[in-house]
Design a protein around this motif. Structure first.
Motif, PDB file in Angstrom:
ATOM      1  N   THR A 160       0.812  -1.223   0.000  1.00  0.00           N
ATOM      2  CA  THR A 160       0.000   0.000   0.000  1.00  0.00           C
ATOM      3  C   THR A 160       0.847   1.277   0.000  1.00  0.00           C
ATOM      4  O   THR A 160       0.481   2.257   0.623  1.00  0.00           O
TER       5      THR A 160
ATOM      6  N   CYS B 193      -1.805  -6.048   1.868  1.00  0.00           N
ATOM      7  CA  CYS B 193      -3.200  -6.483   1.768  1.00  0.00           C
ATOM      8  C   CYS B 193      -3.262  -7.880   1.168  1.00  0.00           C
ATOM      9  O   CYS B 193      -2.634  -8.157   0.141  1.00  0.00           O
TER      10      CYS B 193
ATOM     11  N   THR C  40      -7.198  -6.802  -0.803  1.00  0.00           N
ATOM     12  CA  THR C  40      -6.568  -6.108  -1.937  1.00  0.00           C
ATOM     13  C   THR C  40      -7.536  -5.121  -2.580  1.00  0.00           C
ATOM     14  O   THR C  40      -7.111  -4.198  -3.285  1.00  0.00           O
TER      15      THR C  40
ATOM     16  N   VAL D 196      -6.779  -1.481  -1.393  1.00  0.00           N
ATOM     17  CA  VAL D 196      -5.422  -0.928  -1.545  1.00  0.00           C
ATOM     18  C   VAL D 196      -5.468   0.531  -1.981  1.00  0.00           C
ATOM     19  O   VAL D 196      -4.754   1.386  -1.442  1.00  0.00           O
ATOM     20  N   GLU D 197      -6.314   0.849  -2.955  1.00  0.00           N
ATOM     21  CA  GLU D 197      -6.348   2.209  -3.499  1.00  0.00           C
ATOM     22  C   GLU D 197      -6.730   3.244  -2.438  1.00  0.00           C
ATOM     23  O   GLU D 197      -6.251   4.387  -2.463  1.00  0.00           O
TER      24      GLU D 197
ATOM     25  N   MET E  20      -6.109   2.879   0.846  1.00  0.00           N
ATOM     26  CA  MET E  20      -4.996   2.940   1.783  1.00  0.00           C
ATOM     27  C   MET E  20      -3.823   3.747   1.220  1.00  0.00           C
ATOM     28  O   MET E  20      -3.057   4.350   1.968  1.00  0.00           O
ATOM     29  N   MET E  21      -3.691   3.756  -0.094  1.00  0.00           N
ATOM     30  CA  MET E  21      -2.619   4.535  -0.730  1.00  0.00           C
ATOM     31  C   MET E  21      -2.797   6.027  -0.460  1.00  0.00           C
ATOM     32  O   MET E  21      -1.837   6.795  -0.473  1.00  0.00           O
TER      33      MET E  21
END
Length: 306
Positions: free
Chosen positions: A37, A51, A56, A59-60, A62-63
């Motif tokens: 991440t 993740c 998963t 992930v976006e 968390m980024m």
């Protein structure tokens, strides 16, 4: 093992790329669906949430989290890479002492929205090619500026700087895309000296802190003892900053099919996490961009039959 779902906060060691870390954990856990991440350079250690499985899908989100780092900046020496791994390209003696107050004043000036030019030794792509590839060819090219946010930056020592003590530690909380190496160079410029980042550790990534991370040794031991689940955090933790809505079983069944639904009353937020009555995260919904009064799934977490 293949049914594992959750977030594993890794204490990434120095000497490995973030991709290397994912590959090693994938092999240890025998799980294919996995992703990190937020890239950390090989010489940087610290918090790297991994993740796994259904996680998963977030992930976006968390980024986008702010990150916190502890860095050591060295004045009087500049390098090609802006960190301690590069070749020295400039030196300057520190002719008069710099007080902690002077340093903190400069640090405070860096808070807020700032512009950065990505370093040549970075993975940013320009014209379809990564900057470090140009750098390895001995080329320096024009790079587009990017705007980042420094939420907070503070000095972690009460000692000043002179020609014998050139380094000082700082803590930075910043937006994604911030290069702490470049920040170190810019801080040096404001203090009147060439500078580079000597050391960097990520201490926090969103809700995940260094104290709750696992080392590879701990992960290996947990696998041997069949206790890896004790190190996994739920997907809920990753999206806890979105407003939560719990729906009836009838509505939950529609959501599992990805159905467009009427908006909730007073739906003013950009994103909502939707849970069923069993406490399972079903999806992340957003107001429909074209159909007023409706909402649509931005990300399906649990689909029918899964």
């Amino acid at each position: 093992m293949n049914t594992l779902n959750g977030i594993l906060p890794l204490n990434k060691p120095k000497g490995m790329t973030s991709h290397d870390c994912v590959m090693k954990i994938r092999k240890l856990l025998n799980v294919k669906k996995m992703g990190h991440t937020g890239t950390l350079d090989p010489d940087v250690d610290g918090v790297l949430p991994i993740c796994i499985g259904r996680a998963t899908k977030v992930v976006e989100y968390m980024m986008e989290y702010p990150k916190t780092y502890e860095a050591v900046i060295t004045l009087g020496i500049a390098t090609t890479t802006e960190d301690a791994t590069g070749q020295v390209i400039a030196k300057k003696d520190i002719t008069s002492p710099i007080t902690p107050k002077q340093i903190q004043t400069v640090l405070t000036e860096m808070e807020g929205k700032i512009k950065q030019v990505p370093p040549m030794y970075s993975a940013v792509k320009v014209n379809g090619k990564r900057l470090y590839e140009y750098a390895f060819e001995g080329k320096t090219i024009a790079r587009p500026q990017r705007e980042v946010t420094i939420h907070k930056i503070e000095l972690l020592t009460d000692k000043g700087i002179d020609n014998h003590q050139r380094s000082f530690p700082i803590r930075v909380t910043c937006s994604k895309g911030t290069y702490i190496r470049t920040l170190a160079v810019d801080i040096g410029k404001k203090l009147g000296y060439p500078a580079h980042m000597e050391k960097l550790t990520r201490t926090k990534s969103g809700p995940f802190i260094l104290e709750e991370t696992c080392t590879f040794r701990e992960i290996e031991q947990a696998v041997l003892n069949e206790q890896i689940q004790t190190h996994l955090h739920s997907i809920d933790k990753a999206v806890a900053h979105f407003e939560k809505k719990v729906v009836s079983d009838i509505v939950a069944a529609k959501i599992e099919n990805g159905t467009v639904l009427p908006q909730f009353k007073h739906m003013e937020k950009k994103r909502y996490t939707i849970y069923n009555t069993d406490g399972e995260l079903l999806a992340i919904y957003i107001p429909h961009p074209e159909k007023q009064g409706l909402m649509k799934p931005e990300k399906m977490i649990k689909v029918k039959g899964n």
